[in-house]
Design an enzyme around this catalytic site. Structure first.
Site, PDB file in Angstrom:
ATOM      1  N   GLU A 192      37.639  35.064  25.870  1.00  0.00           N
ATOM      2  CA  GLU A 192      37.881  33.748  26.486  1.00  0.00           C
ATOM      3  C   GLU A 192      37.198  33.696  27.856  1.00  0.00           C
ATOM      4  OE1 GLU A 192      40.203  35.685  25.092  1.00  0.00           O
ATOM      5  OE2 GLU A 192      40.768  34.495  23.344  1.00  0.00           O
ATOM      6  N   THR A 251      40.596  53.653  32.803  1.00  0.00           N
ATOM      7  CA  THR A 251      39.861  54.680  32.062  1.00  0.00           C
ATOM      8  C   THR A 251      39.587  55.855  33.002  1.00  0.00           C
ATOM      9  OG1 THR A 251      38.869  52.954  30.710  1.00  0.00           O
ATOM     10  CG2 THR A 251      37.789  55.111  30.668  1.00  0.00           C
ATOM     11  N   GLU A 276      36.816  44.553  30.219  1.00  0.00           N
ATOM     12  CA  GLU A 276      35.715  44.062  31.067  1.00  0.00           C
ATOM     13  C   GLU A 276      35.487  42.564  30.854  1.00  0.00           C
ATOM     14  OE1 GLU A 276      32.436  46.774  31.798  1.00  0.00           O
ATOM     15  OE2 GLU A 276      33.637  48.414  30.986  1.00  0.00           O
ATOM     16  N   PHE A 290      37.380  53.176  37.722  1.00  0.00           N
ATOM     17  CA  PHE A 290      37.414  51.927  38.482  1.00  0.00           C
ATOM     18  C   PHE A 290      38.802  51.328  38.315  1.00  0.00           C
ATOM     19  CE2 PHE A 290      36.109  47.274  38.142  1.00  0.00           C
ATOM     20  CZ  PHE A 290      35.606  47.120  39.421  1.00  0.00           C
ATOM     21  N   GLY A 291      39.523  51.150  39.402  1.00  0.00           N
ATOM     22  CA  GLY A 291      40.886  50.647  39.325  1.00  0.00           C
ATOM     23  C   GLY A 291      40.982  49.228  39.823  1.00  0.00           C
ATOM     24  N   LEU A 292      40.991  48.297  38.863  1.00  0.00           N
ATOM     25  CA  LEU A 292      41.057  46.880  39.210  1.00  0.00           C
ATOM     26  C   LEU A 292      42.321  46.259  38.616  1.00  0.00           C
ATOM     27  CD1 LEU A 292      39.651  44.225  40.139  1.00  0.00           C
ATOM     28  CD2 LEU A 292      38.492  44.184  37.951  1.00  0.00           C
ATOM     29  N   THR A 293      42.539  46.493  37.315  1.00  0.00           N
ATOM     30  CA  THR A 293      43.617  45.795  36.598  1.00  0.00           C
ATOM     31  C   THR A 293      44.995  46.224  37.105  1.00  0.00           C
ATOM     32  OG1 THR A 293      42.176  45.747  34.670  1.00  0.00           O
ATOM     33  CG2 THR A 293      44.507  45.285  34.284  1.00  0.00           C
ATOM     34  N   GLU A 294      45.860  45.208  37.243  1.00  0.00           N
ATOM     35  CA  GLU A 294      47.260  45.441  37.634  1.00  0.00           C
ATOM     36  C   GLU A 294      48.141  44.588  36.725  1.00  0.00           C
ATOM     37  OE1 GLU A 294      47.890  44.509  41.745  1.00  0.00           O
ATOM     38  OE2 GLU A 294      46.127  45.633  42.377  1.00  0.00           O
ATOM     39  N   PRO A 295      49.446  44.848  36.710  1.00  0.00           N
ATOM     40  CA  PRO A 295      50.311  43.946  35.940  1.00  0.00           C
ATOM     41  C   PRO A 295      50.130  42.527  36.494  1.00  0.00           C
ATOM     42  CG  PRO A 295      51.524  45.893  36.682  1.00  0.00           C
ATOM     43  CD  PRO A 295      50.190  45.950  37.350  1.00  0.00           C
TER      44      PRO A 295
HETATM   45  C1  LIG Z   1      41.480  50.944  26.650  1.00  0.00           C
HETATM   46  C2  LIG Z   1      41.411  50.118  27.912  1.00  0.00           C
HETATM   47  C3  LIG Z   1      40.638  50.561  28.973  1.00  0.00           C
HETATM   48  C4  LIG Z   1      40.612  49.816  30.162  1.00  0.00           C
HETATM   49  N1  LIG Z   1      39.920  50.321  31.246  1.00  0.00           N
HETATM   50  C5  LIG Z   1      40.024  49.686  32.437  1.00  0.00           C
HETATM   51  C6  LIG Z   1      39.468  50.275  33.628  1.00  0.00           C
HETATM   52  O1  LIG Z   1      38.840  51.354  33.588  1.00  0.00           O
HETATM   53  N2  LIG Z   1      39.640  49.642  34.797  1.00  0.00           N
HETATM   54  C7  LIG Z   1      40.324  48.454  34.897  1.00  0.00           C
HETATM   55  O2  LIG Z   1      40.450  47.935  35.999  1.00  0.00           O
HETATM   56  N3  LIG Z   1      40.859  47.864  33.787  1.00  0.00           N
HETATM   57  C8  LIG Z   1      40.739  48.461  32.571  1.00  0.00           C
HETATM   58  N4  LIG Z   1      41.312  47.897  31.442  1.00  0.00           N
HETATM   59  C9  LIG Z   1      42.000  46.613  31.557  1.00  0.00           C
HETATM   60  C10 LIG Z   1      41.199  45.467  30.966  1.00  0.00           C
HETATM   61  O3  LIG Z   1      40.042  45.221  31.712  1.00  0.00           O
HETATM   62  C11 LIG Z   1      42.132  44.244  30.917  1.00  0.00           C
HETATM   63  O4  LIG Z   1      43.071  44.517  29.910  1.00  0.00           O
HETATM   64  C12 LIG Z   1      41.401  42.958  30.633  1.00  0.00           C
HETATM   65  O5  LIG Z   1      40.654  42.558  31.738  1.00  0.00           O
HETATM   66  C13 LIG Z   1      42.366  41.806  30.259  1.00  0.00           C
HETATM   67  O6  LIG Z   1      43.399  41.701  31.176  1.00  0.00           O
HETATM   68  P1  LIG Z   1      44.922  41.667  30.679  1.00  0.00           P
HETATM   69  O7  LIG Z   1      45.143  42.776  29.733  1.00  0.00           O
HETATM   70  O8  LIG Z   1      45.771  41.622  31.905  1.00  0.00           O
HETATM   71  O9  LIG Z   1      45.066  40.333  29.877  1.00  0.00           O
HETATM   72  P2  LIG Z   1      45.335  38.860  30.477  1.00  0.00           P
HETATM   73  O10 LIG Z   1      44.388  38.600  31.568  1.00  0.00           O
HETATM   74  O11 LIG Z   1      46.780  38.765  30.775  1.00  0.00           O
HETATM   75  O12 LIG Z   1      44.962  37.954  29.248  1.00  0.00           O
HETATM   76  C14 LIG Z   1      45.878  37.665  28.187  1.00  0.00           C
HETATM   77  C15 LIG Z   1      45.232  36.589  27.312  1.00  0.00           C
HETATM   78  O13 LIG Z   1      45.087  35.390  28.083  1.00  0.00           O
HETATM   79  C16 LIG Z   1      43.742  34.944  28.009  1.00  0.00           C
HETATM   80  N5  LIG Z   1      43.363  34.296  29.265  1.00  0.00           N
HETATM   81  C17 LIG Z   1      43.555  34.749  30.519  1.00  0.00           C
HETATM   82  N6  LIG Z   1      43.046  33.892  31.420  1.00  0.00           N
HETATM   83  C18 LIG Z   1      42.497  32.879  30.705  1.00  0.00           C
HETATM   84  C19 LIG Z   1      41.833  31.663  31.060  1.00  0.00           C
HETATM   85  N7  LIG Z   1      41.593  31.348  32.330  1.00  0.00           N
HETATM   86  N8  LIG Z   1      41.428  30.845  30.058  1.00  0.00           N
HETATM   87  C20 LIG Z   1      41.641  31.154  28.767  1.00  0.00           C
HETATM   88  N9  LIG Z   1      42.302  32.272  28.377  1.00  0.00           N
HETATM   89  C21 LIG Z   1      42.709  33.121  29.336  1.00  0.00           C
HETATM   90  C22 LIG Z   1      42.926  36.211  27.810  1.00  0.00           C
HETATM   91  O14 LIG Z   1      41.657  35.902  27.281  1.00  0.00           O
HETATM   92  C23 LIG Z   1      43.830  36.965  26.842  1.00  0.00           C
HETATM   93  O15 LIG Z   1      43.627  36.509  25.541  1.00  0.00           O
HETATM   94  C24 LIG Z   1      41.340  48.601  30.255  1.00  0.00           C
HETATM   95  C25 LIG Z   1      42.091  48.150  29.167  1.00  0.00           C
HETATM   96  C26 LIG Z   1      42.162  48.900  28.015  1.00  0.00           C
HETATM   97  C27 LIG Z   1      43.047  48.444  26.880  1.00  0.00           C
END
Ligand SMILES: Cc1cc2nc3c(=O)[nH]c(=O)nc-3n(C[C@H](O)[C@H](O)[C@H](O)COP(=O)(O)OP(=O)(O)OC[C@H]3O[C@@H](n4cnc5c(N)ncnc54)[C@H](O)[C@@H]3O)c2cc1C
Length: 406
Positions: free
Chosen positions: A388, A158, A384, A123-128
């Site tokens: 927070e 993943t 997922e 599932f590809g959702l996360t982006e920079p």
């Molecule tokens: C091993 C691994 C597997 C993964 N697999 C997948 C996958 O299969 N598909 C996919 O799409 N993604 C995947 N991800 C990505 C994962 O879902 C994201 O890392 C996660 O959703 C958090 O996003 P971020 O890393 O951009 O952190 P950010 O969203 O940038 O968050 C950084 C910090 O800010 C806090 N924050 C953000 N917004 C708020 C708010 N409104 N209020 C309070 N605090 C806030 C967060 O809680 C966190 O502490 C994976 C990540 C890892 C490490």
């Protein structure tokens, strides 16, 4: 009598536990150390049908309920979280959007390959810049001559390397905000044909030609879940036929929000398994060890720690099974899934650290699995939906109830 689990559930739990202890425990450390995908066990789990546990039999699954699926996730994680997330990310993230939102043609084409474990999904959702704030998706899909051209990059995906079928999100109409996000099914060849051919799962020739322009990027060198494959998924002028759009244009955001709600029960179950695994190691150790010439089990401080660990596992188990029960009985389960995920993920960190402390230096080494469980547990508080984000989801539901709009 257990209020949630019947005899079939108990038998399934015993079957998965036996498999995990016999076939995963001896190799988990080595796969973790080498950051190596566990292909042989993927084949063994596919043979048991666990990649399609709660997919209907007509699409090649086992047709089991949500609780059964959660038991598989929990019991695998009790021994190794990487094996567990391999089933969970494939099933909830990769496969369930097709099961829930796909056309009959899409289900017929993709579900049997995924449910049998012949091909891994993701599932590809996360982006920079678009993780928690998934509405900030920058990947764009432009419709042209009966197909979509998709450009963008997804990170931390993943199975982006070992998988072949993915659901990805892209913006089709930026003026509509999150209502302008759409989902698509794309395919790419596994990056590890050699292993896939060796074990006989992981590649499907019938998917060829794969979606042009979709490829895996850099592999992440991670703290935990090291035997799980996590990479970038690049969409470089990817040409996706219109029949691979998943749902209507603009439905992508709401659909993946629902997918993540269900995913949270899965991460709750995985975290519960980790919390139990750490506890089992700690209690076995304390039962045998002696300190100051006395059995460790007689020390009140040790007893208090173990009692707290056991009590909190019981709380997490109730939360996870209750959320799963609500889902399988078609009841609203969003805030309950968040509570289950939040509590269990924070518990698995707490329990792994308590276990390491109780074992002392031995717990800090690879002789025991608890240091790996601590590393594997941390991502459960992030993926997922971070802790927070779970608190925000729960708080919003409280105010909806207070306002009478729930
Ligand atoms: C091993 C691994 C597997 C993964 N697999 C997948 C996958 O299969 N598909 C996919 O799409 N993604 C995947 N991800 C990505 C994962 O879902 C994201 O890392 C996660 O959703 C958090 O996003 P971020 O890393 O951009 O952190 P950010 O969203 O940038 O968050 C950084 C910090 O800010 C806090 N924050 C953000 N917004 C708020 C708010 N409104 N209020 C309070 N605090 C806030 C967060 O809680 C966190 O502490 C994976 C990540 C890892 C490490």
């Amino acid at each position: 009598m257990d209020p949630y689990l019947n005899d079939s559930h108990q038998a399934l739990r015993a079957e998965v536990r036996e498999f995990a202890e016999r076939q995963i425990a001896p190799v988990a450390r080595e796969h973790d150390l080498q950051s190596r995908f566990p292909w042989d066990n993927v084949r063994a789990m596919a043979d048991r049908g666990w990649f399609g546990a709660n997919v209907p039999k007509q699409y090649g699954g086992l047709g089991l309920d949500t609780l059964s699926y959660m038991l598989i996730i929990e019991e695998l994680a009790r021994v190794d979280a990487s094996h567990s997330i391999t089933i969970s990310a494939h099933s909830t993230l990769g496969m369930s959007p097709i099961q829930n939102y796909g056309t009959e043609d899409q289900k017929q084409r993709y579900l049997p390959l995924l449910a049998s474990g012949r091909v891994l999904g993701g599932f590809g959702l996360t982006e920079p810049g678009a993780g928690s704030d998934a509405g900030a998706t920058r990947t764009v899909a432009v419709r042209e001559n009966g197909e979509y051209r998709i450009n963008g990059s997804k990170i931390f995906i993943t199975h982006a390397g070992v998988g072949e079928i993915f659901v990805v999100t892209a913006v089709t109409d930026r003026s509509r905000g999150v209502k302008g996000i759409t989902s698509f099914i794309v395919t790419k060849e596994t990056t590890d044909r050699e292993s896939a051919d060796r074990v006989g799962v992981g590649h499907a020739r019938e998917l060829d030609p794969f979606t042009p322009g979709v490829r895996a990027g850099k592999k992440e060198d991670k703290m935990g879940w090291r035997a799980s494959d996590t990479r970038e998924l690049l969409l470089d002028d990817a040409r996706v036929p219109a029949e691979n759009r998943l749902g209507e244009e603009g439905q992508g955001f709401i659909n993946f929000m629902k997918t993540l709600d269900a995913g949270r029960i899965g991460i709750g179950a995985l975290s519960l398994g980790l919390a139990q695994g750490s506890f089992d190691t700690a209690v076995k150790f304390a039962a045998k060890a002696e300190r100051n010439g006395k059995p460790m089990r007689d020390a009140q401080g040790v007893q208090f720690t173990l009692a707290d660990m056991a009590m909190e596992i019981a709380c997490a188990r109730h939360l996870v099974y209750h959320a799963a029960w609500l889902k399988q009985n078609d009841q609203p389960f969003g805030p309950q899934a968040s509570m289950a995920k939040l509590y269990a993920s924070e518990l698995c960190m707490r329990n792994s650290m308590r276990a390491i402390q109780l074992l002392g230096a031995a717990g800090y080494t690879s002789e025991y699995p608890v240091e790996r469980m601590m590393r594997d547990g941390k991502i459960c508080e992030i993926g997922e939906g971070t802790s927070e984000v779970q608190r925000l989801v729960i708080a919003r539901s409280l105010f909806r109830t207070a306002d009478g709009t729930a």
